[in-house]
Design an enzyme around this catalytic site. Structure first.
Site, PDB file in Angstrom:
ATOM      1  N   HIS A 161       0.827  -1.217   0.000  1.00 48.07           N
ATOM      2  CA  HIS A 161       0.000   0.000   0.000  1.00 48.07           C
ATOM      3  C   HIS A 161       0.866   1.275   0.000  1.00 48.07           C
ATOM      4  O   HIS A 161       0.869   2.046  -0.938  1.00 48.07           O
ATOM      5  CB  HIS A 161      -0.892   0.043   1.246  1.00 48.07           C
ATOM      6  CG  HIS A 161      -1.754  -1.154   1.458  1.00 48.07           C
ATOM      7  ND1 HIS A 161      -2.813  -1.487   0.634  1.00 48.07           N
ATOM      8  CD2 HIS A 161      -1.733  -2.099   2.422  1.00 48.07           C
ATOM      9  CE1 HIS A 161      -3.402  -2.582   1.096  1.00 48.07           C
ATOM     10  NE2 HIS A 161      -2.769  -2.976   2.177  1.00 48.07           N
TER      11      HIS A 161
HETATM   12  O1  RIB Z   1      -5.377   0.127   4.472  1.00 53.36           O
HETATM   13  C1  RIB Z   1      -3.983   0.091   4.326  1.00 53.36           C
HETATM   14  C2  RIB Z   1      -3.336   1.180   5.123  1.00 53.36           C
HETATM   15  O2  RIB Z   1      -3.631   0.999   6.506  1.00 53.36           O
HETATM   16  C3  RIB Z   1      -1.796   1.156   5.026  1.00 53.36           C
HETATM   17  O3  RIB Z   1      -1.299   2.452   5.167  1.00 53.36           O
HETATM   18  C4  RIB Z   1      -1.409   0.320   6.202  1.00 53.36           C
HETATM   19  O4  RIB Z   1      -0.092   0.621   6.674  1.00 53.36           O
HETATM   20  C5  RIB Z   1      -2.424   0.759   7.227  1.00 53.36           C
HETATM   21  O5  RIB Z   1      -1.957   1.969   7.800  1.00 53.36           O
END
Ligand code: RIB
Ligand code: CA
Length: 313
Positions: free
Chosen positions: A243
């Site tokens: 992500h």
């Molecule tokens: O949904 C994914 C996000 O939430 C990413 O930034 C992960 O690190 C959590 O913070």
């Protein structure tokens, strides 16, 4: 061209860690002015510790790390140990940090830095809940016109939710903060689950990290080996979704990503859909566009960039 000045706001988190490593491995592209920790994946005491662990893993102990907000603006903190483990960085066995936390609150440092640096020169890169960013905008509204851009990981449209049926974690944890940021008028780029779920650490990609043989490459392989369990079980994914590294990679190689400039609004009241990013991807409203919402990436190009840069550490 001079490297782009950025502030990374983060809740490490294995994927945050990879995003930070990519940034710190790219000094010709990115000048990391500092790192601000926020409560999110795990509580603030752990996110502010983990941010320093990652800086030391990268051998960049001169990067100032600040602790920020320990809870969302208007609700209790929701954490994600079920995804990231109790430490927030489960997977590798990394030593406790020796580098200190900086004195002062992260929100004040963000404000002071944006006011000090030339207008339009600092990009904010939130990788977690938007509590620190929104707090800075509330405390110092004058900084909004000085921020060059916000490139954040959060939200979803086609992928909908990963923490509830309707919401992505970063936005869900602090919907009020997200609402403030998306209404700030600042140039925003969003890396939603729609694109991050296409940045999957397959076994071959994990093997390439491990084959680097350096501490960073091996640690990233171990982090993603741990981190992939949640998404493999929930979505049947081919590997861990990176992500947050989509944010850093976009700053270095925006050509790897595609999206649309659309309107994005945040659900802040409904219990059923709290934290949903209502993205007008199909242009069915006359609501003004306020964000570049990324939908796709060149995944092979992304992983080639990431692997090459990790090899430098
Ligand atoms: O949904 C994914 C996000 O939430 C990413 O930034 C992960 O690190 C959590 O913070
Ligand atoms: Ca994060």
């Amino acid at each position: 061209m001079a490297p782009r000045k950025i502030i990374i706001d983060t809740d490490p988190g294995q994927d945050d860690a990879v995003a930070i490593l990519l940034a710190l491995a790219s000094p010709e592209d990115l000048d990391v002015l500092g790192i601000t920790a926020v409560a999110g994946n795990v509580p603030l005491d752990l996110t502010s510790k983990n941010a320093r662990i990652v800086c030391e893993l990268a051998g960049k102990v001169d990067v100032p790390v600040f602790a920020g907000c320990d809870r969302p603006l208007g609700r209790e903190l929701v954490t994600a140990e079920h995804v990231h483990g109790k430490s927030g960085l489960d997977g590798p066995d990394l030593p406790d940090p020796e580098m200190p936390l900086q004195d002062g609150h992260a929100v004040d440092w963000i404000i002071d830095t944006v006011r000090r640096e030339p207008a339009g020169s600092v990009t904010l890169c939130p990788l977690g809940p938007l509590t620190n960013i929104a707090s800075a905008l509330q405390k110092a509204p004058d900084i909004a016109e000085r921020v060059a851009q916000i490139v954040l990981m959060g939200g979803a449209y086609f992928e909908v939710g990963n923490i509830t049926p309707a919401a992505e974690f970063n936005i869900y944890v602090d919907p009020q903060a997200a609402d403030i940021v998306f209404k700030s008028g600042i140039d925003i780029v969003v890396m939603p689950l729609d694109v991050t779920h296409k940045a999957l650490v397959t076994q071959a990609r994990n093997d390439a990290f491990r084959a680097l043989g350096n501490a960073a490459g091996i640690a990233v392989a171990q982090m993603t080996d741990f981190f992939e369990r949640f998404d493999k079980a929930k979505y049947g994914s081919a590997g861990a979704p990176l992500h947050d590294p989509c944010v850093t990679a976009y700053l270095i190689r925006p050509d790897l990503f595609t999206g649309r400039h659309i309107n994005v609004e945040i659900e802040t009241t409904s219990e059923l859909t709290l934290g949903m990013t209502v993205a007008d991807w199909w242009g069915v409203t006359d609501r003004p566009a306020n964000a570049f919402f990324v939908g796709d990436l060149d995944a092979d190009g992304f992983f080639t960039l990431l692997t090459e840069r990790l090899a430098r550490l």
